[in-house]
Design an enzyme around this catalytic site. Structure first.
Site, mmCIF file in Angstrom:
data_model
loop_
_atom_site.group_PDB
_atom_site.id
_atom_site.type_symbol
_atom_site.label_atom_id
_atom_site.label_comp_id
_atom_site.label_asym_id
_atom_site.label_seq_id
_atom_site.Cartn_x
_atom_site.Cartn_y
_atom_site.Cartn_z
ATOM 1 N N ASP A 12 36.697 44.066 20.972
ATOM 2 C CA ASP A 12 36.224 43.958 22.446
ATOM 3 C C ASP A 12 37.699 44.036 23.209
ATOM 4 O O ASP A 12 37.559 43.520 24.465
ATOM 5 C CB ASP A 12 35.646 42.530 22.953
ATOM 6 C CG ASP A 12 34.356 42.272 22.157
ATOM 7 O OD1 ASP A 12 33.453 43.337 21.765
ATOM 8 O OD2 ASP A 12 34.013 41.050 21.949
ATOM 9 N N HIS A 40 30.978 49.329 21.856
ATOM 10 C CA HIS A 40 32.100 49.688 22.805
ATOM 11 C C HIS A 40 31.372 49.987 24.097
ATOM 12 O O HIS A 40 30.642 50.867 24.213
ATOM 13 C CB HIS A 40 32.696 51.081 22.168
ATOM 14 C CG HIS A 40 33.483 51.145 21.097
ATOM 15 N ND1 HIS A 40 34.251 50.006 20.606
ATOM 16 C CD2 HIS A 40 33.552 51.654 20.067
ATOM 17 C CE1 HIS A 40 34.954 50.146 19.592
ATOM 18 N NE2 HIS A 40 34.415 51.317 19.057
HETATM 19 P P1 GDP Z 1 35.822 47.732 22.696
HETATM 20 O O1 GDP Z 1 34.721 47.373 21.706
HETATM 21 O O2 GDP Z 1 37.176 47.350 22.099
HETATM 22 O O3 GDP Z 1 35.854 49.013 23.191
HETATM 23 O O4 GDP Z 1 35.632 46.646 23.861
HETATM 24 P P2 GDP Z 1 34.463 46.580 24.809
HETATM 25 O O5 GDP Z 1 33.946 47.723 25.484
HETATM 26 O O6 GDP Z 1 33.660 45.691 24.220
HETATM 27 O O7 GDP Z 1 35.234 45.572 26.044
HETATM 28 C C1 GDP Z 1 35.999 46.258 27.029
HETATM 29 C C2 GDP Z 1 35.411 46.124 28.334
HETATM 30 O O8 GDP Z 1 36.502 46.014 29.237
HETATM 31 C C3 GDP Z 1 34.185 47.245 28.718
HETATM 32 O O9 GDP Z 1 33.434 46.641 29.387
HETATM 33 C C4 GDP Z 1 35.177 48.257 29.454
HETATM 34 O O10 GDP Z 1 34.641 48.906 30.164
HETATM 35 C C5 GDP Z 1 36.252 47.375 30.116
HETATM 36 N N1 GDP Z 1 37.578 47.775 30.168
HETATM 37 C C6 GDP Z 1 38.479 48.439 29.287
HETATM 38 N N2 GDP Z 1 39.384 48.620 29.860
HETATM 39 C C7 GDP Z 1 39.571 48.023 31.239
HETATM 40 C C8 GDP Z 1 40.566 47.863 32.178
HETATM 41 O O11 GDP Z 1 41.479 48.226 31.976
HETATM 42 N N3 GDP Z 1 40.254 47.178 33.196
HETATM 43 C C9 GDP Z 1 38.923 46.711 33.225
HETATM 44 N N4 GDP Z 1 38.657 45.915 34.674
HETATM 45 N N5 GDP Z 1 37.918 46.848 32.384
HETATM 46 C C10 GDP Z 1 38.645 47.509 31.413
#
Ligand code: GDP
Length: 428
Positions: A12, A40
């Site tokens: 995440d 994701h």
């Molecule tokens: P992954 O499994 O590693 O892709 O991560 P997730 O998708 O579960 O969690 C990342 C969350 O953070 C998602 O809701 C993204 O849209 C959000 N996200 C990613 N980068 C950023 C950022 O720089 N700022 C903010 N506010 N949200 C982000």
């Protein structure tokens, strides 16, 4: 050129966003491990999407998206996910499925749920997606490989053999109805007909792609702490989350992976059970959870509230090291703008001694965080595109973390969208 986008922590970290962003320049995006047990979240011109099995290149028409041999392939979920995209006007993505990928069967999911229920309070916090039973069967050599769907004789013989084994557990340990080989065979036929148009010899495809100079992205699921060898065993997942495994789980030469982008979030979060040294609780945690990510830190697959904590330099140094990070992407920095002060975990105190080395699980369970407190920047940083324009305290936070983890932070993400990214030169 092959790049890997992988997690430096518990998952995440925002890998989906970074992959979606880098996929603009990619010809091929490959999932090489894991299954539909994690998700994701991607925000782009089409809206907000949670991907579980599909590679994050599915929003680009020029990208071939590959489900590699290392993946735990849940066929009905894959098709559900594709439908969710096309129902929302995303063009049908280009998809290839490795003929060597193995299939998550309904009994894997059933056994996962039965075992979690049997363990009750002592469970691993599984998402009950069948991942542990699936990988157990793969290595016990009783899994179904995609290629086998096209050989009726193998299929029939194996369906019978597997039912005998599974029914011992189902009937005697879990008190469930036994499986019937005919029903299993029917399911396998359905799966065959669903995926037949997408099945390919992926390693041969990649061999040609590399010769033609294509750009390939490997997309990891979860992060270093969930790796079965190098993570917080046994509170780990059942396939390797490391970039090195990308070579195996896709069918590429290891020396072709030229860049490893380790993604790490500006604070910590984790799902499931297991040691989490810099975890915070109560109102402090609730506030960070509510403000975190894009709309709160809740599991993309399960909706579970994520466990929250301050940034952990010990875990992240280790996480980047095992990934072999050439670049670090620090994400979700914008979320911390509300804090007056920001604690950062810089060491673990274990049995009265402070260490910066991430320990094995038994010691990790006794570790207490050693914090340094940095001043906050108290403003909104979304929309900023140049590193120099970030507030001084914000840059200090980035540079402090970089010095502690010892790997170059070359990307800072300050919002969930594709363009919310700041590239920087590292001094490391
Ligand atoms: P992954 O499994 O590693 O892709 O991560 P997730 O998708 O579960 O969690 C990342 C969350 O953070 C998602 O809701 C993204 O849209 C959000 N996200 C990613 N980068 C950023 C950022 O720089 N700022 C903010 N506010 N949200 C982000």
């Amino acid at each position: 050129m092959v790049k890997a986008v992988v997690g430096a922590n518990w998952g995440d970290e925002g890998k989906g966003k970074i992959t979606d962003m880098l996929a603009r320049e990619a010809d091929i995006v490959i999932r090489f491990q894991g299954g539909a047990n994690a998700g994701h979240t991607i925000v782009n011109d089409y809206g907000k999407f949670a991907l579980h099995t599909l590679p994050s290149g599915v929003f680009y028409d020029h990208v071939t998206n590959i489900i590699g041999n290392g993946v735990a392939l849940n066929i009905p979920l894959l098709f559900k996910e594709i439908r969710e995209l096309t129902d929302r006007n995303v063009p049908m993505p280009h998809i290839l499925i490795s003929d060597r990928a193995q299939i998550v069967m309904p009994y894997h999911i059933l056994l996962d749920a039965c075992e979690e229920a049997r363990l009750a309070g002592r469970s691993f916090g599984s998402t009950k997606s069948g991942i542990a039973p699936f990988y157990s069967d793969k290595f016990a050599k009783i899994g179904f490989q995609v290629s086998e769907l096209f050989d009726e004789e193998i299929l029939k013989e194996k369906a019978e053999r597997v039912c005998v084994l599974k029914n011992v557990m189902l009937e005697h340990l879990y008190h469930q109805e036994p499986l019937k080989p005919e029903a299993l065979l029917e399911t396998l036929h359905e799966y065959r007909d669903m995926i037949a148009p997408y099945v390919a010899n992926v390693s041969a495809f990649l061999y040609e792609a590399l010769k033609a100079g294509k750009n390939i992205l490997l997309e990891g699921q979860l992060g270093t702490m969930k790796d079965p060898d190098h993570g917080i065993y046994p509170m780990v997942t059942s396939s390797s989350t490391l970039a090195a495994y990308g070579a195996i789980g896709a069918g590429l030469p290891p020396y072709e992976i030229k860049k490893v982008i380790a993604v790490t979030k500006a604070y910590s979060s984790a799902v499931g059970a297991g040691a989490f040294v810099s975890e915070i609780f109560g109102d402090e945690a609730d506030e960070l959870r509510r403000r975190g990510g894009d709309g709160g830190e809740y599991g993309a697959t399960t909706g579970r509230p994520r466990r929250m904590g301050w940034y952990d330099c010990v875990a992240s140094h280790y996480g980047c090291r095992l990934q072999g990070a050439t670049d670090v992407a620090l994400t979700v920095l914008d979320v911390l703008g509300y804090l007056d002060e920001i604690p950062v975990c810089v060491g673990y105190e274990i049995d009265g001694e402070v260490t910066k080395e991430f320990p094995v699980t038994a010691k990790l369970n006794r570790a207490k965080p050693v914090y340094e407190v940095l001043p906050g920047w108290k403003c909104e940083i979304r929309g900023i595109r140049r590193y120099e324009e970030l507030p001084e305290n914000c840059r200090k936070y980035v540079e402090f973390i970089e010095a502690q983890i010892g790997y170059p932070i070359t990307m800072v993400s300050n919002g969930p969208g594709r363009d919310d990214i700041i590239y920087r030169e590292s001094s490391l």
